[in-house]
Design a protein around this motif. Structure first.
Motif, PDB file in Angstrom:
ATOM      1  N   ALA A  61       0.841  -1.198   0.000  1.00  0.00           N
ATOM      2  CA  ALA A  61       0.000   0.000   0.000  1.00  0.00           C
ATOM      3  C   ALA A  61       0.877   1.249   0.000  1.00  0.00           C
ATOM      4  CB  ALA A  61      -0.907   0.009   1.238  1.00  0.00           C
ATOM      5  N   ALA A  62       0.485   2.232  -0.788  1.00  0.00           N
ATOM      6  CA  ALA A  62       1.248   3.484  -0.827  1.00  0.00           C
ATOM      7  C   ALA A  62       0.423   4.561  -1.511  1.00  0.00           C
ATOM      8  CB  ALA A  62       2.560   3.290  -1.591  1.00  0.00           C
ATOM      9  N   TYR A  63       0.797   5.793  -1.244  1.00  0.00           N
ATOM     10  CA  TYR A  63       0.276   6.943  -1.997  1.00  0.00           C
ATOM     11  C   TYR A  63       1.276   7.156  -3.121  1.00  0.00           C
ATOM     12  CZ  TYR A  63      -1.576  11.642  -2.871  1.00  0.00           C
ATOM     13  OH  TYR A  63      -2.141  12.760  -3.451  1.00  0.00           O
ATOM     14  N   THR A  64       0.897   6.840  -4.360  1.00  0.00           N
ATOM     15  CA  THR A  64       1.877   6.836  -5.460  1.00  0.00           C
ATOM     16  C   THR A  64       1.629   7.928  -6.514  1.00  0.00           C
ATOM     17  OG1 THR A  64       0.561   5.188  -6.628  1.00  0.00           O
ATOM     18  CG2 THR A  64       2.354   4.357  -5.252  1.00  0.00           C
ATOM     19  N   ALA A  65       0.669   8.828  -6.236  1.00  0.00           N
ATOM     20  CA  ALA A  65       0.398   9.906  -7.202  1.00  0.00           C
ATOM     21  C   ALA A  65       1.456  10.999  -7.002  1.00  0.00           C
ATOM     22  CB  ALA A  65      -1.014  10.442  -6.995  1.00  0.00           C
ATOM     23  N   VAL A  66       2.560  10.861  -7.720  1.00  0.00           N
ATOM     24  CA  VAL A  66       3.748  11.691  -7.458  1.00  0.00           C
ATOM     25  C   VAL A  66       3.459  13.183  -7.631  1.00  0.00           C
ATOM     26  CG1 VAL A  66       6.122  12.160  -8.212  1.00  0.00           C
ATOM     27  CG2 VAL A  66       5.292   9.797  -8.096  1.00  0.00           C
ATOM     28  N   ASP A  67       2.773  13.578  -8.682  1.00  0.00           N
ATOM     29  CA  ASP A  67       2.497  15.004  -8.899  1.00  0.00           C
ATOM     30  C   ASP A  67       1.435  15.523  -7.929  1.00  0.00           C
ATOM     31  OD1 ASP A  67       4.339  15.664 -10.929  1.00  0.00           O
ATOM     32  OD2 ASP A  67       3.131  14.530 -12.366  1.00  0.00           O
ATOM     33  N   PRO A 240      12.565  12.588 -28.974  1.00  0.00           N
ATOM     34  CA  PRO A 240      13.179  12.909 -27.684  1.00  0.00           C
ATOM     35  C   PRO A 240      12.974  14.373 -27.325  1.00  0.00           C
ATOM     36  CG  PRO A 240      14.860  12.687 -29.402  1.00  0.00           C
ATOM     37  CD  PRO A 240      13.544  12.395 -30.060  1.00  0.00           C
ATOM     38  N   ILE A 241      12.636  14.628 -26.058  1.00  0.00           N
ATOM     39  CA  ILE A 241      12.513  16.029 -25.594  1.00  0.00           C
ATOM     40  C   ILE A 241      13.229  16.176 -24.245  1.00  0.00           C
ATOM     41  CG2 ILE A 241      10.315  16.549 -26.775  1.00  0.00           C
ATOM     42  CD1 ILE A 241       8.925  16.156 -24.023  1.00  0.00           C
ATOM     43  N   PRO A 242      13.710  17.390 -23.930  1.00  0.00           N
ATOM     44  CA  PRO A 242      14.329  17.600 -22.611  1.00  0.00           C
ATOM     45  C   PRO A 242      13.262  17.790 -21.532  1.00  0.00           C
ATOM     46  CG  PRO A 242      14.454  19.606 -23.925  1.00  0.00           C
ATOM     47  CD  PRO A 242      13.770  18.579 -24.794  1.00  0.00           C
ATOM     48  N   THR A 243      13.664  17.568 -20.278  1.00  0.00           N
ATOM     49  CA  THR A 243      12.726  17.689 -19.146  1.00  0.00           C
ATOM     50  C   THR A 243      12.006  19.030 -19.145  1.00  0.00           C
ATOM     51  OG1 THR A 243      14.048  16.195 -17.786  1.00  0.00           O
ATOM     52  CG2 THR A 243      12.601  17.695 -16.619  1.00  0.00           C
ATOM     53  N   GLU A 244      12.742  20.123 -19.480  1.00  0.00           N
ATOM     54  CA  GLU A 244      12.095  21.449 -19.380  1.00  0.00           C
ATOM     55  C   GLU A 244      10.926  21.610 -20.358  1.00  0.00           C
ATOM     56  OE1 GLU A 244      15.506  21.288 -20.028  1.00  0.00           O
ATOM     57  OE2 GLU A 244      16.064  22.748 -21.575  1.00  0.00           O
ATOM     58  N   ASN A 245      10.844  20.756 -21.363  1.00  0.00           N
ATOM     59  CA  ASN A 245       9.710  20.838 -22.299  1.00  0.00           C
ATOM     60  C   ASN A 245       8.481  20.080 -21.802  1.00  0.00           C
ATOM     61  OD1 ASN A 245      11.545  22.155 -23.831  1.00  0.00           O
ATOM     62  ND2 ASN A 245      11.172  20.984 -25.720  1.00  0.00           N
ATOM     63  N   TYR A 246       8.615  19.406 -20.652  1.00  0.00           N
ATOM     64  CA  TYR A 246       7.470  18.670 -20.086  1.00  0.00           C
ATOM     65  C   TYR A 246       7.401  18.966 -18.588  1.00  0.00           C
ATOM     66  CZ  TYR A 246       4.122  14.890 -19.324  1.00  0.00           C
ATOM     67  OH  TYR A 246       2.994  14.164 -18.986  1.00  0.00           O
ATOM     68  N   PRO A 247       7.022  20.199 -18.224  1.00  0.00           N
ATOM     69  CA  PRO A 247       7.020  20.576 -16.803  1.00  0.00           C
ATOM     70  C   PRO A 247       5.946  19.818 -16.018  1.00  0.00           C
ATOM     71  CG  PRO A 247       6.247  22.400 -18.192  1.00  0.00           C
ATOM     72  CD  PRO A 247       6.541  21.266 -19.116  1.00  0.00           C
ATOM     73  N   THR A 248       6.319  19.368 -14.830  1.00  0.00           N
ATOM     74  CA  THR A 248       5.377  18.656 -13.952  1.00  0.00           C
ATOM     75  C   THR A 248       5.457  19.289 -12.555  1.00  0.00           C
ATOM     76  OG1 THR A 248       7.126  17.054 -13.468  1.00  0.00           O
ATOM     77  CG2 THR A 248       5.504  16.411 -15.126  1.00  0.00           C
ATOM     78  N   PRO A 249       4.387  19.175 -11.741  1.00  0.00           N
ATOM     79  CA  PRO A 249       4.445  19.747 -10.390  1.00  0.00           C
ATOM     80  C   PRO A 249       5.595  19.182  -9.563  1.00  0.00           C
ATOM     81  CG  PRO A 249       2.185  19.151 -10.975  1.00  0.00           C
ATOM     82  CD  PRO A 249       3.064  18.614 -12.074  1.00  0.00           C
ATOM     83  N   ALA A 250       5.850  17.885  -9.674  1.00  0.00           N
ATOM     84  CA  ALA A 250       6.931  17.264  -8.885  1.00  0.00           C
ATOM     85  C   ALA A 250       8.203  17.176  -9.717  1.00  0.00           C
ATOM     86  CB  ALA A 250       6.525  15.863  -8.437  1.00  0.00           C
ATOM     87  N   LYS A 251       9.300  17.549  -9.089  1.00  0.00           N
ATOM     88  CA  LYS A 251      10.613  17.444  -9.735  1.00  0.00           C
ATOM     89  C   LYS A 251      10.996  15.955  -9.819  1.00  0.00           C
ATOM     90  CE  LYS A 251      15.164  19.402  -9.072  1.00  0.00           C
ATOM     91  NZ  LYS A 251      16.072  19.889  -8.057  1.00  0.00           N
TER      92      LYS A 251
END
Ligand SMILES: NC(=O)c1ccc[n+]([C@@H]2O[C@H](COP(=O)([O-])OP(=O)(O)OC[C@H]3O[C@@H](n4cnc5c(N)ncnc54)[C@H](OP(=O)(O)O)[C@@H]3O)[C@@H](O)[C@H]2O)c1
Length: 285
Positions: A61-67, A240-251
């Motif tokens: 069991a875990a809370y796995t919703a990372v963002d 392929p894209i860099p991380t900065e092109n796919y911003p997410t709430p969680a790093k």
């Protein structure tokens, strides 16, 4: 016959343990989902251990919703930290061996060589921080026969995950962009489930023993997505894209490969290569 409690039984890992359970007729499983055993409810957990005889706990069991965890810190901490304490406290009188699952996200992801089990932890997002606190609860318990397994990039034919998202997008779109500057190792939850079940008869140590378990090999999310499209013959170009092109709430960590030397020595079975396991899972989807 050993009674094995599996919490979070309807998640990816719990479902894979359920799938493999028939192959372990010498184990008696008690599968419980959130409705039957909410591990974040202290009273419910205490009452459960008064009622049921348990020889080994596997906490899936875990809370796995990372963002989502970034804006839902209270709930993430409740499940990933405080609930682990609930399970340990409730089972400590009977000294029940405890298998707990954690994540590559407890590390900072800034490294360039696989993280050893005892490398310093420095999580970069809320999910990682709460999972680290869950780990700490294990180390601080002073109990024996605790097994901590860190894993990464988990997928399965059960539940929602990157593989299923790629299959959906691959069927809908002509092209997609996928991050190529985050590197790690995918883990087929069925392989992890097998490692856990094979380990049970051998849990016999002082304190906490930490293992890293992922599939063998290393790839980027881009490589992973490309392999999914190729194996399934989907006509969707992966760019392929860099991380900065796919911003997410969680790093997310740039590098999250886990050192499995101790695991290989302990397991004595070959850990499947990530692409071989991906092919096996995709046969089911
Ligand atoms: N997925 C990954 O990529 C990944 C990577 C690294 C490490 N891990 C770790 O591996 C383990 C297994 O992950 P997974 O992928 O199988 O996760 P999962 O599919 O999200 O399953 C987690 C299960 O826990 C349940 N749960 C949530 N809160 C609960 C509560 N209070 N009481 C009881 N059950 C509760 C969830 O139910 P609901 O869905 O109803 O909330 C879900 O069925 C976790 O410890 C996770 O942190 C996962």
């Amino acid at each position: 016959m050993l009674s094995i409690l599996v919490t979070g039984a309807k998640g990816q890992l719990g479902s894979e343990i359920f799938f493999l359970a028939d192959q372990y007729p010498f184990l008696n499983f008690i599968f419980v989902d959130k409705n039957l055993l909410d591990i974040s409810d202290r009273q419910v957990v205490d009452d459960f251990f008064k009622e049921y005889e348990v020889d080994v706990i596997i906490n899936c069991a875990a809370y796995t919703a990372v963002d989502k965890a970034e804006s839902d810190q209270v709930m993430a901490k409740k499940v990933n930290h405080l609930a682990v304490k609930n399970l340990i406290d409730a089972s400590s009188k009977q000294k029940i061996p405890f298998i707990h699952i954690s994540t590559d996200y407890v590390f900072d992801g800034k490294g360039f060589k696989p993280y050893a089990t005892d490398d310093p932890k420095d999580p970069q997002n809320v999910y990682g921080k709460t999972k680290m606190q869950g780990e700490d609860a294990l180390f601080q318990s002073g109990l024996d026969n605790l097994m901590l397994i860190r894993t990464s990039w988990v997928y399965s034919s059960f539940g929602n995950n990157f593989v299923k998202t790629m299959l959906r997008l691959g069927a809908e779109r002509e092209s997609i962009g996928v991050i190529d500057d985050q590197v790690g190792s995918p883990t087929y939850a069925r392989d992890l489930a097998r490692f856990i079940l094979e380990s049970i008869p051998r849990i016999n140590w002082e304190g906490v023993k930490t293992f890293h378990f992922t599939n063998e090999g290393v790839c980027s999310w881009f490589d992973f997505a490309k392999a999914i499209m190729d194996i399934k013959g989907l006509n969707c170009k992966v760019n392929p894209i860099p991380t900065e092109n796919y911003p997410t709430p969680a790093k997310r960590p740039h590098y999250s490969v886990l050192d499995k030397r101790d695991t290989r020595e302990f397991y004595r079975q070959e850990i499947p290569y990530w692409r071989d396991s991906l092919e096996k899972c995709l046969e089911l989807l």
